[in-house]
Write a protein that holds these residues in place. Structure first.
Motif, PDB file in Angstrom:
ATOM      1  N   ALA A 118       0.890  -1.360  -0.164  1.00 12.05           N
ATOM      2  CA  ALA A 118       0.083   0.229   0.038  1.00 12.05           C
ATOM      3  C   ALA A 118       0.690   1.177  -0.023  1.00 12.05           C
ATOM      4  CB  ALA A 118      -0.956  -0.068   1.309  1.00 12.05           C
ATOM      5  N   SER A 119       1.921   1.150   0.604  1.00 13.45           N
ATOM      6  CA  SER A 119       2.829   2.223   0.762  1.00 13.45           C
ATOM      7  C   SER A 119       4.074   2.180   0.131  1.00 13.45           C
ATOM      8  CB  SER A 119       3.204   2.596   2.132  1.00 13.45           C
ATOM      9  OG  SER A 119       4.073   3.796   2.566  1.00 13.45           O
ATOM     10  N   ASP A 120       4.582   1.093   0.177  1.00 14.84           N
ATOM     11  CA  ASP A 120       5.618   0.613  -0.448  1.00 14.84           C
ATOM     12  C   ASP A 120       5.615  -0.600  -1.679  1.00 14.84           C
ATOM     13  OD1 ASP A 120       8.588   0.312  -1.021  1.00 14.84           O
ATOM     14  OD2 ASP A 120       8.898  -1.008   0.853  1.00 14.84           O
ATOM     15  N   ASP A 121       5.497  -0.192  -2.912  1.00 14.53           N
ATOM     16  CA  ASP A 121       5.626   1.211  -3.384  1.00 14.53           C
ATOM     17  C   ASP A 121       4.249   1.390  -4.402  1.00 14.53           C
ATOM     18  OD1 ASP A 121       6.493   3.466  -4.191  1.00 14.53           O
ATOM     19  OD2 ASP A 121       7.769   2.847  -5.989  1.00 14.53           O
ATOM     20  N   LYS A 122       3.581   0.278  -4.249  1.00 13.04           N
ATOM     21  CA  LYS A 122       2.188   0.285  -5.285  1.00 13.04           C
ATOM     22  C   LYS A 122       1.369   1.515  -5.077  1.00 13.04           C
ATOM     23  CE  LYS A 122       1.813  -4.760  -5.786  1.00 13.04           C
ATOM     24  NZ  LYS A 122       0.928  -5.908  -5.583  1.00 13.04           N
ATOM     25  N   GLY A 123       1.338   1.850  -3.949  1.00 10.98           N
ATOM     26  CA  GLY A 123       0.220   3.014  -3.608  1.00 10.98           C
ATOM     27  C   GLY A 123       0.836   4.273  -4.347  1.00 10.98           C
ATOM     28  N   GLN A 124       2.046   4.517  -4.205  1.00 16.32           N
ATOM     29  CA  GLN A 124       2.977   5.576  -4.559  1.00 16.32           C
ATOM     30  C   GLN A 124       2.881   5.734  -5.997  1.00 16.32           C
ATOM     31  OE1 GLN A 124       5.702   7.851  -2.107  1.00 16.32           O
ATOM     32  NE2 GLN A 124       5.819   5.941  -0.917  1.00 16.32           N
ATOM     33  N   VAL A 125       3.338   4.510  -6.688  1.00 16.80           N
ATOM     34  CA  VAL A 125       3.504   4.220  -8.103  1.00 16.80           C
ATOM     35  C   VAL A 125       2.009   4.646  -8.678  1.00 16.80           C
ATOM     36  CG1 VAL A 125       3.453   2.604  -9.943  1.00 16.80           C
ATOM     37  CG2 VAL A 125       5.179   2.555  -8.290  1.00 16.80           C
ATOM     38  N   PHE A 126       1.018   4.079  -8.151  1.00 22.65           N
ATOM     39  CA  PHE A 126      -0.269   4.410  -8.678  1.00 22.65           C
ATOM     40  C   PHE A 126      -0.704   5.841  -8.647  1.00 22.65           C
ATOM     41  CE2 PHE A 126      -5.029   4.659  -7.888  1.00 22.65           C
ATOM     42  CZ  PHE A 126      -5.522   4.001  -8.820  1.00 22.65           C
ATOM     43  N   MET A 127      -0.229   6.659  -7.703  1.00 21.73           N
ATOM     44  CA  MET A 127      -0.350   8.044  -7.767  1.00 21.73           C
ATOM     45  C   MET A 127       0.021   8.662  -8.894  1.00 21.73           C
ATOM     46  SD  MET A 127       0.165   8.604  -3.520  1.00 21.73           S
ATOM     47  CE  MET A 127       0.336  10.493  -3.852  1.00 21.73           C
ATOM     48  N   HIS A 128       1.328   8.331  -9.379  1.00 22.40           N
ATOM     49  CA  HIS A 128       1.924   8.911 -10.427  1.00 22.40           C
ATOM     50  C   HIS A 128       0.961   8.808 -11.657  1.00 22.40           C
ATOM     51  CE1 HIS A 128       5.807  10.395  -9.547  1.00 22.40           C
ATOM     52  NE2 HIS A 128       5.932   9.248  -8.469  1.00 22.40           N
ATOM     53  N   LEU A 129       0.409   7.545 -11.886  1.00 19.42           N
ATOM     54  CA  LEU A 129      -0.498   7.131 -13.059  1.00 19.42           C
ATOM     55  C   LEU A 129      -1.616   8.003 -13.027  1.00 19.42           C
ATOM     56  CD1 LEU A 129      -0.282   3.342 -13.346  1.00 19.42           C
ATOM     57  CD2 LEU A 129       1.091   4.924 -14.502  1.00 19.42           C
ATOM     58  N   LYS A 130      -2.272   8.215 -11.813  1.00 22.30           N
ATOM     59  CA  LYS A 130      -3.507   8.954 -11.825  1.00 22.30           C
ATOM     60  C   LYS A 130      -3.306  10.575 -11.833  1.00 22.30           C
ATOM     61  CE  LYS A 130      -5.364   5.869 -12.331  1.00 22.30           C
ATOM     62  NZ  LYS A 130      -6.287   5.389 -13.037  1.00 22.30           N
ATOM     63  N   SER A 131      -1.880  10.801 -11.443  1.00 19.60           N
ATOM     64  CA  SER A 131      -1.778  12.542 -11.438  1.00 19.60           C
ATOM     65  C   SER A 131      -1.804  12.694 -13.186  1.00 19.60           C
ATOM     66  CB  SER A 131      -0.393  12.911 -11.016  1.00 19.60           C
ATOM     67  OG  SER A 131       0.740  12.072 -11.561  1.00 19.60           O
ATOM     68  N   PHE A 132      -1.012  11.874 -14.076  1.00 21.03           N
ATOM     69  CA  PHE A 132      -1.001  11.868 -15.372  1.00 21.03           C
ATOM     70  C   PHE A 132      -2.332  11.643 -15.921  1.00 21.03           C
ATOM     71  CE2 PHE A 132       3.424  10.250 -14.806  1.00 21.03           C
ATOM     72  CZ  PHE A 132       4.093  11.788 -14.673  1.00 21.03           C
TER      73      PHE A 132
END
Length: 466
Positions: A118-132
């Motif tokens: 959730a934190s390390d690191d799928k959640g943060q990777v997912f945030m990049h995709l959703k920001s784009f």
């Protein structure tokens, strides 16, 4: 335009959390061979997510073990290119019985999403995709060119990524690398990480007699490998926490007064920190503050010591072997291989009589530091401030991301560590979770960052040419 992406993220939040939940269900544990298929399935799922957003040239670059996902969007003519790195593999879940909910059945409670990764690191990777996605959906394009590099071996030291980078330099060429796999200082306390410690790992095995022996018949007349291991490991530090390996500190440089002053402003309350960890007091290398010990001083830690009878009750036996796992966190100028060899020599030189010592050199990773006055680093601070409503601090991190130094060396670009996790989120431990307040604010911080990146890079180039 800022209002547009903000509204989009707000209106699609429930949908995004459902998508994140799906991603977190994949048991993509890279170190366990029985999950190799799950790792690939997770990579394929991320590739499809990227495709639906509008990324192109999507490839799963094969390695000796797990694939690297590459994708790009290169339609911002004349604009700079950002490379985004992350990882979709996760740590094992042991001990399973300590999880309050199953590690691959994501659960949201108390404003947090619980799952391995959730934190390390799928959640943060997912945030990049959703920001784009948010920028694409609200503007029809992106303000910069984007390349993705999302690997499946970070949790086992990224053994194959350096060769992938070397073999595909042109494919991964960019102007800046952005990584979200680090933490911030605390709730609503954003921070930009500009330095990581390196890593050196070793396995120590001590062997005595050819087999376990009766402690009554042989006790007192032969060396006990467990006794020998305790004595040998105790020789690695003195009582004040200073490492006793010859030459261990030779290449360590003192930090600047500017950094010392900055750390002093961020200094935690040691008593409160100890209490939060359930400790009577903190301990570490004499002569340094807690933050210096955590961020800019090297360490040598025992991660596991084992051998002999482990079952219930008593077994009167002298085991024939004892074992220990060691990892070091290293600071700039320390060479991980050099440190491994120095520790190996120390262990052999200090081995008690009557045993055989074997030392296996394992994972390594070089430390990394980037100047925190670089415009791309400063932009991260501004983006955090817009999203969080408070100024961001500049920090180093005690952990390691071994591939960062490889990226910097191969691609020769600045690296921005723009994370959104919290130290308290149990990554690598049971009940890992990700705080949704940082999910929400982090998405907005990333959008602000992409929107300001062209100007920041132009500023950096202008300063460089002067």
């Amino acid at each position: 335009m800022n209002q547009d992406f903000d509204a989009y993220l707000h209106n699609h939040r429930a949908e995004h959390l459902d998508e994140l939940t799906t991603l977190l269900r994949f048991p993509s544990i890279s170190t366990l061979s029985e999950h190799a298929v799950d790792v690939v399935r997770c990579a394929e799922h991320l590739a499809e997510l990227a495709r639906t957003i509008g990324f192109e040239n999507i490839q799963l670059l094969q390695t000796a073990r797990h694939p690297v996902l590459y994708a790009d969007w290169l339609h911002a003519e004349g604009k700079p290119t950002v490379l985004v790195y992350g990882h979709y593999d996760v740590q094992p879940v042991d001990p399973l019985h300590l999880w309050e909910t199953p590690p691959f059945e994501p659960t949201i409670r108390d404003g947090k999403i619980y799952a391995r990764g959730a934190s390390d690191d799928k959640g943060q990777v997912f945030m990049h995709l959703k920001s784009f996605e948010a920028l694409m959906k609200t503007t029809g394009s992106l303000p910069v060119n984007v390349k993705l590099c999302i690997e499946g071996e970070e949790e086992i030291g990224s053994p194959n990524l350096p060769s992938v980078l070397n073999d595909h330099k042109d494919l991964f060429a960019a102007d800046v690398l952005v990584i979200s796999d680090t933490t911030i200082l605390g709730p609503n306390r954003p921070s930009v990480c500009y330095g990581l410690r390196g890593l050196a790992a070793l396995q120590v095995d001590l062997y005595g007699a050819k087999g376990d022996l009766h402690s009554g018949l042989y006790g007192g007349s032969i060396q006990n490998p467990l006794h020998a291991m305790v004595e040998l490991l105790a020789s690695l530090h003195d009582k004040s926490g200073v490492i006793q390996v010859k030459g261990f500190y030779d290449d360590v440089e003192a930090i600047s007064q500017e950094e010392q002053d900055a750390f002093a402003k961020l200094a935690p309350d040691d008593a409160k920190l100890a209490d939060s960890l359930g400790l009577p007091e903190l301990f570490g290398e004499a002569g340094y503050t807690t933050l210096e010990r955590q961020w800019v001083r090297p360490t040598l830690e025992l991660n596991g010591v084992y051998g002999g009878f482990q079952g219930e009750g008593t077994k009167t036996v002298i085991p024939n072997s004892a074992h220990a796992k060691i990892t070091c966190r290293l600071v700039p100028n320390q060479d991980p291989v050099d440190i491994q060899r120095k520790i190996q020599q120390h262990l052999k030189d200090n081995a008690p009589l009557g045993i055989r010592v074997e030392v296996t050199l394992q994972d390594t990773g070089k430390p990394y530091v980037t100047p925190f006055d670089h415009p791309t680093i400063q932009l991260a601070s501004k983006a955090y401030a817009k999203a969080y409503g408070t100024a961001a601090a500049f920090t180093r991190m005690g952990g390691s991301i071994p591939i960062v130094e490889a990226f910097a060396g191969v691609l020769d670009i600045p690296v921005v560590l723009m994370g959104f996790g919290l130290d308290t989120e149990n990554f690598h431990a049971p009940n890992e979770h990700f705080t949704l307040d940082n999910f929400d604010k982090g998405l907005r911080a990333l959008c602000y960052y992409w929107l300001g990146l062209e100007e920041a890079l132009q500023s950096g180039q202008a300063a460089k040419s002067e």
